[in-house]
Design a protein around this motif. Structure first.
Motif, PDB file in Angstrom:
ATOM      1  N   GLY A  99       0.809  -1.209   0.000  1.00 47.24           N
ATOM      2  CA  GLY A  99       0.000   0.000   0.000  1.00 47.24           C
ATOM      3  C   GLY A  99       0.842   1.259   0.000  1.00 47.24           C
ATOM      4  N   GLU A 100       0.135   2.401   0.010  1.00 41.75           N
ATOM      5  CA  GLU A 100       0.828   3.682   0.047  1.00 41.75           C
ATOM      6  C   GLU A 100       0.346   4.478   1.247  1.00 41.75           C
ATOM      7  OE1 GLU A 100       1.426   5.649  -4.079  1.00 41.75           O
ATOM      8  OE2 GLU A 100      -0.335   4.383  -4.207  1.00 41.75           O
ATOM      9  N   THR A 101       1.230   5.313   1.778  1.00 45.52           N
ATOM     10  CA  THR A 101       0.852   6.125   2.932  1.00 45.52           C
ATOM     11  C   THR A 101      -0.010   7.288   2.480  1.00 45.52           C
ATOM     12  OG1 THR A 101       2.617   7.729   2.768  1.00 45.52           O
ATOM     13  CG2 THR A 101       3.135   5.666   3.855  1.00 45.52           C
ATOM     14  N   GLY A 102      -0.630   7.936   3.450  1.00 50.15           N
ATOM     15  CA  GLY A 102      -1.346   9.163   3.129  1.00 50.15           C
ATOM     16  C   GLY A 102      -0.337  10.277   2.908  1.00 50.15           C
ATOM     17  N   PHE A 255       9.083   1.867  21.236  1.00 53.40           N
ATOM     18  CA  PHE A 255       8.442   2.650  22.306  1.00 53.40           C
ATOM     19  C   PHE A 255       8.925   4.091  22.271  1.00 53.40           C
ATOM     20  CE2 PHE A 255       7.559  -0.952  25.560  1.00 53.40           C
ATOM     21  CZ  PHE A 255       6.598  -1.430  24.708  1.00 53.40           C
ATOM     22  N   VAL A 256      10.263   4.232  22.208  1.00 52.07           N
ATOM     23  CA  VAL A 256      10.846   5.561  22.269  1.00 52.07           C
ATOM     24  C   VAL A 256      10.389   6.386  21.062  1.00 52.07           C
ATOM     25  CG1 VAL A 256      13.021   6.816  22.245  1.00 52.07           C
ATOM     26  CG2 VAL A 256      12.788   4.792  23.642  1.00 52.07           C
ATOM     27  N   SER A 257      10.347   5.749  19.883  1.00 48.11           N
ATOM     28  CA  SER A 257       9.865   6.454  18.693  1.00 48.11           C
ATOM     29  C   SER A 257       8.405   6.835  18.856  1.00 48.11           C
ATOM     30  CB  SER A 257       9.980   5.562  17.469  1.00 48.11           C
ATOM     31  OG  SER A 257      11.305   5.423  17.096  1.00 48.11           O
ATOM     32  N   LEU A 274       6.080   3.190  12.122  1.00 53.23           N
ATOM     33  CA  LEU A 274       4.863   2.734  12.787  1.00 53.23           C
ATOM     34  C   LEU A 274       4.205   3.857  13.569  1.00 53.23           C
ATOM     35  CD1 LEU A 274       3.162   0.298  13.492  1.00 53.23           C
ATOM     36  CD2 LEU A 274       4.744  -0.222  15.325  1.00 53.23           C
ATOM     37  N   SER A 275       5.008   4.596  14.359  1.00 54.56           N
ATOM     38  CA  SER A 275       4.374   5.600  15.205  1.00 54.56           C
ATOM     39  C   SER A 275       3.843   6.751  14.376  1.00 54.56           C
ATOM     40  CB  SER A 275       5.319   6.087  16.293  1.00 54.56           C
ATOM     41  OG  SER A 275       6.627   6.070  15.862  1.00 54.56           O
ATOM     42  N   ASN A 276       4.527   7.026  13.240  1.00 58.13           N
ATOM     43  CA  ASN A 276       4.014   8.024  12.319  1.00 58.13           C
ATOM     44  C   ASN A 276       2.613   7.657  11.834  1.00 58.13           C
ATOM     45  OD1 ASN A 276       4.880  10.375  11.363  1.00 58.13           O
ATOM     46  ND2 ASN A 276       6.478   9.500  10.044  1.00 58.13           N
ATOM     47  N   SER A 277       2.487   6.380  11.469  1.00 60.94           N
ATOM     48  CA  SER A 277       1.236   5.936  10.863  1.00 60.94           C
ATOM     49  C   SER A 277       0.080   6.017  11.846  1.00 60.94           C
ATOM     50  CB  SER A 277       1.392   4.498  10.389  1.00 60.94           C
ATOM     51  OG  SER A 277       1.417   3.644  11.510  1.00 60.94           O
ATOM     52  N   TRP A 288      -0.861   0.832   6.541  1.00 61.89           N
ATOM     53  CA  TRP A 288       0.313   1.619   6.893  1.00 61.89           C
ATOM     54  C   TRP A 288       0.929   1.148   8.221  1.00 61.89           C
ATOM     55  CZ3 TRP A 288       0.240   7.734   7.070  1.00 61.89           C
ATOM     56  CH2 TRP A 288       1.554   8.203   7.250  1.00 61.89           C
ATOM     57  N   PRO A 289       0.152   1.069   9.320  1.00 56.63           N
ATOM     58  CA  PRO A 289       0.765   0.524  10.536  1.00 56.63           C
ATOM     59  C   PRO A 289       0.966  -0.984  10.498  1.00 56.63           C
ATOM     60  CG  PRO A 289      -1.518   1.121  10.949  1.00 56.63           C
ATOM     61  CD  PRO A 289      -1.193   1.608   9.585  1.00 56.63           C
ATOM     62  N   LEU A 290       0.137  -1.705   9.733  1.00 53.31           N
ATOM     63  CA  LEU A 290       0.183  -3.174   9.795  1.00 53.31           C
ATOM     64  C   LEU A 290       1.556  -3.736   9.432  1.00 53.31           C
ATOM     65  CD1 LEU A 290      -1.371  -5.892  10.118  1.00 53.31           C
ATOM     66  CD2 LEU A 290      -1.667  -5.853   7.651  1.00 53.31           C
ATOM     67  N   PHE A 291       2.130  -3.261   8.296  1.00 52.96           N
ATOM     68  CA  PHE A 291       3.346  -3.916   7.816  1.00 52.96           C
ATOM     69  C   PHE A 291       4.594  -3.626   8.662  1.00 52.96           C
ATOM     70  CE2 PHE A 291       0.414  -4.186   4.240  1.00 52.96           C
ATOM     71  CZ  PHE A 291       0.424  -5.558   4.068  1.00 52.96           C
ATOM     72  N   PRO A 292       4.838  -2.367   9.064  1.00 50.36           N
ATOM     73  CA  PRO A 292       5.965  -2.202   9.996  1.00 50.36           C
ATOM     74  C   PRO A 292       5.728  -2.953  11.300  1.00 50.36           C
ATOM     75  CG  PRO A 292       4.809  -0.120   9.648  1.00 50.36           C
ATOM     76  CD  PRO A 292       4.291  -1.083   8.628  1.00 50.36           C
ATOM     77  N   GLY A 293       4.452  -2.980  11.761  1.00 49.44           N
ATOM     78  CA  GLY A 293       4.142  -3.721  12.984  1.00 49.44           C
ATOM     79  C   GLY A 293       4.458  -5.191  12.818  1.00 49.44           C
ATOM     80  N   LEU A 294       4.049  -5.754  11.668  1.00 49.93           N
ATOM     81  CA  LEU A 294       4.329  -7.171  11.400  1.00 49.93           C
ATOM     82  C   LEU A 294       5.828  -7.424  11.342  1.00 49.93           C
ATOM     83  CD1 LEU A 294       1.881  -8.573   8.714  1.00 49.93           C
ATOM     84  CD2 LEU A 294       2.279  -9.357  11.036  1.00 49.93           C
ATOM     85  N   ALA A 295       6.553  -6.484  10.719  1.00 51.16           N
ATOM     86  CA  ALA A 295       8.005  -6.663  10.620  1.00 51.16           C
ATOM     87  C   ALA A 295       8.602  -6.790  12.019  1.00 51.16           C
ATOM     88  CB  ALA A 295       8.634  -5.486   9.882  1.00 51.16           C
TER      89      ALA A 295
END
Lengths: 320, 334
Positions: A99-102, A255-257, A274-277, A288-295
């Motif tokens: 996907g693409e971010t906003g 967490f820190v991010s 992730l935190s950006n998303s 957007w959050p799913l894939f970095p979270g999965l990583a």
């Protein structure tokens, strides 16, 4: 007398018989191959199925981190000019499988793959530096004992009683300035106390071993005894602890991010992507959050499995 | 026992002293000036000097340190640079939320973790055991805020089953007395308020409790399997005791030991996790206060909170050790 001489019990084999026996390869001739400690450990590790899965996941992730950014069609540092602003971004498609971010319409796959570099580097780097520091401090404390031990362990007590996350937040806020190597150093500096306690207890028991006394008697210096005689025997638990510490560093970095004190967004980590998303989660762009979270989850699971396997492989006595 | 407690308490004093010195120096030596942080763009050298004087920051470091320790010994943790309120008064308002959250997470972790661990231990390496192990590994691997946002998104935003953020619906007009949302709700005497307070606690407790849940489950499983292999368990079965009685009286009673220790040790990580959880769920607890204090350069608050949390951590560790000695008659501390 003459009877026994004519039919000797012990006699030489005829060449034909010898050949026959050699061809037969008698079962008492075992193929002996000496295995080192590490080869034995590797054998045990290979038998641990979950650990192999974990190792494959982790090494796969490392491979992605190293070659991924080169292979991808998009460069992270070239900021795209969106053709049309779709605030929620676009869901996964063939051209953009994650996907693409906003906003800037960035390719999420590019973000995740580039994020792997710094996240893994911070995790592995901080753990290695932390384990080295911990091994030195713990080794010195455990080997020398007495007041040296007392002072070092009181410092460790103080460090361990600090609410770590708070301190890391304070330090990264004031000193981190968003650069990844400072964040990595901060995690390293705060991850040694736990390992140093472990190493100290190992040294306390190992320094009473006969081979240490023998080395002393032979006039070997302290430094050499610590690093060449005791440390190799204390290596297994240190490796396991360092492996598992990679997990906690990767999660802490996230967490820190998340709290806004981590690596600057111009340098991607899984944590800051992730935190950006999450700021835009209400727009419904789950990809957007799913894939970095999965990583993060996949890597952490992989390393945990690997750590469990390493523990069983390196220290068979500690098996449940 | 008493000697052990006294020795442990005395042993904590140098640690606390070292902690206070390190924290004090560390925060003073950080770059950045609180006066500049307070004044923002209005900072002029005169104003900065004035603020520094009013905060006592112009005195030599050791005087500042002595004043700080003197205050600590009198239960005075200083006042915030930003809003002028004493740390102690704000702490009393905010700490109850954090306690509520931590207790909620512990109830979730222990209440679910022990039965799950026992279930997994019943048939080691069976499929239930495998499922529980994988579940607990997932629990450890998911960052709190990812789980938190997922819960908010699914149960709060999409399904509307539970309130997504906050502690008590302000429309209920519950007067804060103790600042524990649930206790205040009970004091208000309205069933709707109590229900609301409990509903607000569920999602944050799950988010914060996921890691302790995983750890408690794993330890319970390992401990139960360990004890089940003991000779006295076989003897108890051979005597013809019912399975339930063996389970309750012979296995669990001994399996509790490591489990209690681990539960005690979770308190430290729960307090750290509260920082994240409170930020996700917009709670006004100590955790979110830490974050704003760091952002505002509010050094006194940051320093005092780290000190207070370290104190809590040391106390909990002491209690765990004592609890361990009480539960395990084989251990005698001399």
């Amino acid at each position: 007398m003459s009877d026994t001489e004519s039919t000797p019990i012990v006699r030489e084999l005829t060449p034909a018989e010898l050949e026959a026996i050699q061809l037969e390869r008698p079962d008492f001739e075992v193929q002996l191959q000496s295995l080192s400690q590490w080869q034995l450990a590797w054998r045990r590790f290979k038998r641990h199925r979950l650990a192999m899965v974990g190792a494959v996941l982790f090494l796969g992730m490392c491979a992605v981190a190293i070659v991924g950014p080169i292979l991808l069609p998009y460069n992270f540092y070239v900021i795209p000019t969106p053709d049309k602003v779709v605030y929620a971004g676009r869901p996964p498609s063939l051209a953009h499988p994650f996907g693409e971010t906003g906003g800037l319409q960035r390719d999420v796959l590019t973000l995740v793959v580039n994020g792997a570099r710094l996240s893994l580097l911070i995790g592995v780097g901080a753990s290695m530096v932390g384990a080295t520091l911990g091994a030195i401090v713990g080794g010195v404390a455990g080997y020398f004992g007495g007041w040296v031990d007392n002072i070092l362990m009181r410092i460790v007590d103080i460090m361990l009683s600090l609410p770590l996350l708070f301190v890391i937040l304070v330090v990264s806020k004031f000193l981190g300035s968003g650069s990844w190597y400072l964040i990595m150093l901060i995690f390293a500096i705060f991850s040694w106390p736990g390992i140093s306690r472990l190493v100290r207890s190992l040294f306390l028991s190992l320094r009473g071993e006969d081979y240490v006394d023998a080395a002393h008697a032979a006039g070997v210096g302290d430094a050499r005894i610590i690093f060449r005689h005791i440390l190799p025997n204390a290596m297994s638990p240190i490796i396991v602890a360092a492996t598992l510490s990679v997990v906690s560093v990767i999660i802490s970095e996230a967490f820190v991010s998340f709290l806004g004190f981590g690596v600057d967004v111009t340098q991607p980590t899984w944590g800051n992507v992730l935190s950006n998303s999450l700021n835009f989660i209400s727009l419904g762009n789950w990809w957007w959050p799913l894939f970095p979270g999965l990583a993060i989850v996949v890597t952490v699971l992989g390393i945990s499995f690997m750590g469990d396997g390493l523990r069983d492989a390196l220290d068979p006595r500690a098996k449940e | 026992m008493l000697r052990f407690i006294v020795r442990r308490v005395l042993g904590a004093i140098p640690v606390l002293f070292g902690l206070s010195v390190i924290l004090f120096l560390f925060l003073r030596l950080l770059p950045g000036n609180p006066a500049v942080a307070i004044l923002g763009q209005h900072a002029t050298p005169q104003l900065v000097a004035q603020i520094n004087a009013s905060l006592g920051l112009d005195k030599p470091l050791y005087v500042q340190y002595l004043q700080y320790v003197w205050g600590l010994l009198h239960g005075n943790f200083g006042a915030s640079f930003v809003d002028g309120r004493t740390v102690a008064s704000t702490f009393l308002v905010r700490f109850p939320s954090t306690v509520e959250l931590t207790v909620g997470a512990l109830i979730f972790a222990v209440g679910l973790g022990i039965p799950l661990g026992r279930l997994a231990a019943r048939h080691p390496n069976g499929w239930i055991d495998g499922a529980v192990t994988v579940l607990s590994l997932f629990g450890i691997s998911i960052p709190i805020f990812v789980l938190g946002y997922t819960l908010v998104f699914i149960f709060g935003v999409e399904l509307h089953w539970l309130p997504a953020i906050g502690q008590l619906d302000p429309r209920l007009n519950v007067t804060p007395v103790t600042h524990f949302a649930i206790i205040d709700a009970i004091l208000s005497g309205r069933a709707a308020a109590v229900e609301d307070a409990v509903a607000h606690l569920i999602l944050p407790s799950i988010a914060l409790g996921s890691i302790p849940l995983a750890i408690v489950t794993r330890i319970t499983r390992a401990s139960v399997i360990d004890v089940s292999n003991e000779d006295y368990v076989r003897t108890a079965r051979a005597k013809g005791l019912t399975e339930k009685r063996v389970d309750d009286r012979h296995i669990m009673r001994n399996a509790w030991l490591p489990v209690t220790t681990v539960i005690g040790l979770q308190v430290g990580s729960l307090l750290a996790g509260a920082v994240i959880t409170e930020t996700v769920f917009a709670w006004n607890g100590v955790g979110s206060w830490v974050v704003t204090a760091i952002e505002n350069h509010d050094l006194i608050v940051v320093q005092s909170l780290i000190m207070i949390f370290a104190l809590i951590f040391l106390t909990v560790n002491l209690l765990v050790d004592i609890g361990y000695a009480v539960l395990n008659p084989r251990i005698r501390y001399g």
